[in-house]
Design an enzyme around this catalytic site. Structure first.
Site: not given
Length: 215
Positions: A52, A116
């Site tokens: 990701s 993230k």
């Protein structure tokens, strides 16, 4: 006399080895505790398991996480952070006292830990997308050179206002990242409470040939 001397030498030898092993055991315990303290308060290590955050971070890489980064300041737009997703990315999971102890002792798993990039901070309006296809923060298009080549800034449209004390985060590999966008209808709306941030990603330290500072 020879028998007595041999007995005394054997006793002395046993005592010496006893103190040697006692010292070694104490050194190991102290080293273990020092490592726990450093990882809990200064710099921790994490292994990347998902795609990701490509191309910034790749599966199999190990990264350092600076736990002191936000002692006197909050995360800023563009920071790559590690956080505990319970209550946000995992909206129906809550941390228990036992979990807190396990994490402090580095015995807890990493199944609730995420990496993230911060896109919006408290007070921001984050939207997808502008006329040129870029993410807008407070109406201003955001340059994102870190995006995975070929990815759009977002394949889904959204417009959110980030509450004070929370963060809107997204992965760099937007087409393969489940992030704040996927949780708009869930409890907390995919917004990360600042107090759940464990630190800022500093460097890739493994494999050695891929060592680099993370921006």
């Amino acid at each position: 006399m020879n028998r007595i001397a041999r007995t005394e030498r054997a006793t002395t030898k046993r005592r010496t080895w006893f103190w040697v092993w006692r010292f070694v055991f104490a050194a190991v315990i102290l080293g273990f505790l020092a490592t726990l303290l450093i990882r809990a308060t200064v710099v921790d290590l994490y292994r990347i398991e998902s795609v990701s955050m490509q191309p910034t971070l790749n599966p199999g890489q190990s990264i350092t996480v600076d736990r002191r980064a936000y002692g006197d300041a909050d995360p800023q737009r563009g920071d790559v952070v590690v956080f505990d997703g319970r209550g946000s990315f995992l909206p129906y999971q809550r941390q228990s006292p036992g979990d807190s102890i396990a994490r402090a002792l580095r015995l807890g798993g990493t199944g609730t830990t995420y990496v993230k990039r911060v896109i919006g901070i408290g007070g921001d309006t984050v939207e997808c997308c502008g006329d040129d296809g870029r993410i807008l923060v407070n109406g201003t298009p955001v340059d994102e050179p870190y995006l995975m080549p070929g990815d759009q800034p977002s394949q889904s449209a959204f417009s959110v206002e980030v509450p004070a004390g929370r963060l809107w985060v997204m992965g760099d590999h937007r087409s393969r990242s489940e992030d704040s966008r996927a949780l708009l209808g869930a409890s907390g709306g995919g917004m990360i409470p600042i107090e759940r941030v464990e630190g800022r990603v500093g460097e890739i330290i493994w494999p050695m040939e891929e060592r680099a500072t993370v921006d």
